[in-house]
Design a protein around this motif. Structure first.
Motif, short mmCIF file in Angstrom:
data_model
loop_
_atom_site.label_atom_id
_atom_site.label_comp_id
_atom_site.label_asym_id
_atom_site.label_seq_id
_atom_site.Cartn_x
_atom_site.Cartn_y
_atom_site.Cartn_z
N VAL A 198 -9.75 -64.32 -92.50
CA VAL A 198 -9.99 -63.05 -91.80
C VAL A 198 -11.46 -62.73 -92.02
CG1 VAL A 198 -9.43 -60.59 -91.70
CG2 VAL A 198 -7.63 -62.27 -92.16
N LEU A 199 -12.15 -62.40 -90.93
CA LEU A 199 -13.58 -62.12 -91.01
C LEU A 199 -13.85 -60.62 -90.97
CD1 LEU A 199 -15.00 -64.78 -88.51
CD2 LEU A 199 -14.66 -64.99 -90.98
N GLY A 200 -14.88 -60.22 -91.69
CA GLY A 200 -15.42 -58.89 -91.53
C GLY A 200 -16.39 -58.96 -90.35
N VAL A 201 -16.40 -57.94 -89.55
CA VAL A 201 -17.27 -57.90 -88.36
C VAL A 201 -17.98 -56.55 -88.33
CG1 VAL A 201 -17.35 -58.01 -85.83
CG2 VAL A 201 -15.61 -59.30 -87.07
N GLN A 202 -19.27 -56.58 -88.05
CA GLN A 202 -20.01 -55.35 -87.78
C GLN A 202 -20.71 -55.51 -86.44
OE1 GLN A 202 -22.24 -52.98 -90.71
NE2 GLN A 202 -24.02 -53.44 -89.45
N VAL A 203 -20.46 -54.58 -85.55
CA VAL A 203 -21.09 -54.59 -84.22
C VAL A 203 -21.96 -53.36 -84.10
CG1 VAL A 203 -20.70 -54.55 -81.72
CG2 VAL A 203 -19.10 -55.79 -83.21
N ARG A 204 -23.22 -53.57 -83.74
CA ARG A 204 -24.14 -52.46 -83.39
C ARG A 204 -24.28 -52.49 -81.88
NH1 ARG A 204 -26.60 -49.87 -87.27
NH2 ARG A 204 -26.60 -50.70 -89.37
N CYS A 205 -24.06 -51.34 -81.27
CA CYS A 205 -24.05 -51.29 -79.81
C CYS A 205 -24.52 -49.91 -79.35
CB CYS A 205 -22.64 -51.57 -79.28
SG CYS A 205 -21.39 -50.38 -79.83
N PRO A 206 -24.78 -49.76 -78.05
CA PRO A 206 -25.10 -48.43 -77.52
C PRO A 206 -23.91 -47.49 -77.77
CG PRO A 206 -25.70 -50.12 -75.93
CD PRO A 206 -24.93 -50.81 -77.01
N PRO A 207 -24.17 -46.22 -78.05
CA PRO A 207 -23.08 -45.27 -78.32
C PRO A 207 -22.00 -45.27 -77.24
CG PRO A 207 -25.18 -44.25 -78.83
CD PRO A 207 -25.49 -45.58 -78.17
N TYR A 223 -16.53 -65.03 -79.29
CA TYR A 223 -16.75 -63.58 -79.26
C TYR A 223 -18.18 -63.19 -78.88
CZ TYR A 223 -16.48 -58.67 -80.47
OH TYR A 223 -16.51 -57.30 -80.42
N ALA A 224 -19.17 -63.97 -79.28
CA ALA A 224 -20.56 -63.61 -78.98
C ALA A 224 -20.78 -63.48 -77.47
CB ALA A 224 -21.52 -64.64 -79.56
N ARG A 225 -20.30 -64.44 -76.72
CA ARG A 225 -20.45 -64.38 -75.25
C ARG A 225 -19.66 -63.21 -74.68
NH1 ARG A 225 -21.66 -67.94 -70.84
NH2 ARG A 225 -22.31 -69.43 -72.41
N HIS A 226 -18.42 -63.03 -75.17
CA HIS A 226 -17.59 -61.94 -74.67
C HIS A 226 -18.24 -60.58 -74.95
CE1 HIS A 226 -13.99 -59.73 -73.58
NE2 HIS A 226 -14.15 -59.05 -74.72
N LEU A 227 -18.77 -60.41 -76.17
CA LEU A 227 -19.42 -59.15 -76.53
C LEU A 227 -20.63 -58.89 -75.65
CD1 LEU A 227 -19.49 -56.73 -78.48
CD2 LEU A 227 -20.92 -58.14 -79.98
N HIS A 228 -21.39 -59.95 -75.37
CA HIS A 228 -22.56 -59.82 -74.49
C HIS A 228 -22.13 -59.31 -73.11
CE1 HIS A 228 -26.59 -60.80 -73.01
NE2 HIS A 228 -25.98 -61.25 -71.92
N GLU A 229 -21.05 -59.88 -72.57
CA GLU A 229 -20.55 -59.44 -71.27
C GLU A 229 -19.98 -58.03 -71.33
OE1 GLU A 229 -17.76 -62.47 -70.21
OE2 GLU A 229 -19.33 -63.99 -69.92
N LEU A 230 -19.26 -57.71 -72.41
CA LEU A 230 -18.61 -56.41 -72.56
C LEU A 230 -19.63 -55.27 -72.61
CD1 LEU A 230 -15.76 -55.11 -73.10
CD2 LEU A 230 -16.33 -55.32 -75.53
N LYS A 277 -22.98 -55.63 -71.67
CA LYS A 277 -24.13 -55.96 -70.81
C LYS A 277 -25.36 -56.31 -71.65
CE LYS A 277 -22.51 -53.15 -66.97
NZ LYS A 277 -21.20 -52.88 -67.52
N GLY A 278 -25.12 -57.05 -72.74
CA GLY A 278 -26.21 -57.52 -73.59
C GLY A 278 -26.73 -56.50 -74.58
N GLY A 279 -26.07 -55.35 -74.69
CA GLY A 279 -26.59 -54.28 -75.54
C GLY A 279 -26.14 -54.30 -76.99
N ALA A 280 -25.27 -55.26 -77.36
CA ALA A 280 -24.72 -55.25 -78.72
C ALA A 280 -25.16 -56.48 -79.51
CB ALA A 280 -23.19 -55.22 -78.65
N ARG A 281 -25.17 -56.31 -80.82
CA ARG A 281 -25.42 -57.41 -81.76
C ARG A 281 -24.32 -57.36 -82.79
NH1 ARG A 281 -28.01 -58.28 -78.11
NH2 ARG A 281 -30.24 -58.49 -77.86
#
Length: 85
Positions: free
Chosen positions: A8-17, A58-65, A67-71
């Motif tokens: 199980v991985l820990g995940v932190q996503v920074r994205c536009p509000p 997930y990286a590609r999916h997050l980018h699409e979700l 619009k490239g605003g998340a890391r």
């Protein structure tokens, strides 16, 4: 005897509000447990634990979700027992 255990991985996503709820729901659909979700200083942050298998691609999916605003960053959190099918 100990059964099969899966990472199980820990995940932190920074994205536009504006994307926080979308990212949170997506991680929950992947079986994730949300640890924190909110916006601070104009940036959204979502932290969760998610089965590693659910994060393949997930990286590609997050980018699409977003619009490239998340890391995102991931790390090994722990192992959980796998239920027999």
């Amino acid at each position: 005897p100990e059964g099969v255990r899966a990472p199980v991985l820990g995940v932190q996503v920074r994205c536009p509000p504006a994307d926080v709820d979308r990212v949170r729901r997506d991680l929950q659909r992947r079986g994730g447990a949300i640890v924190e979700a909110g916006a601070t200083r104009g940036a959204g942050v979502v932290r969760a634990t998610v089965p590693a298998a659910a994060l393949l691609g997930y990286a590609r999916h997050l980018h699409e979700l977003t619009k490239g605003g998340a890391r995102h960053a991931t790390w090994l959190s722990h192992f959980e027992a796998v239920e027999p099918e």
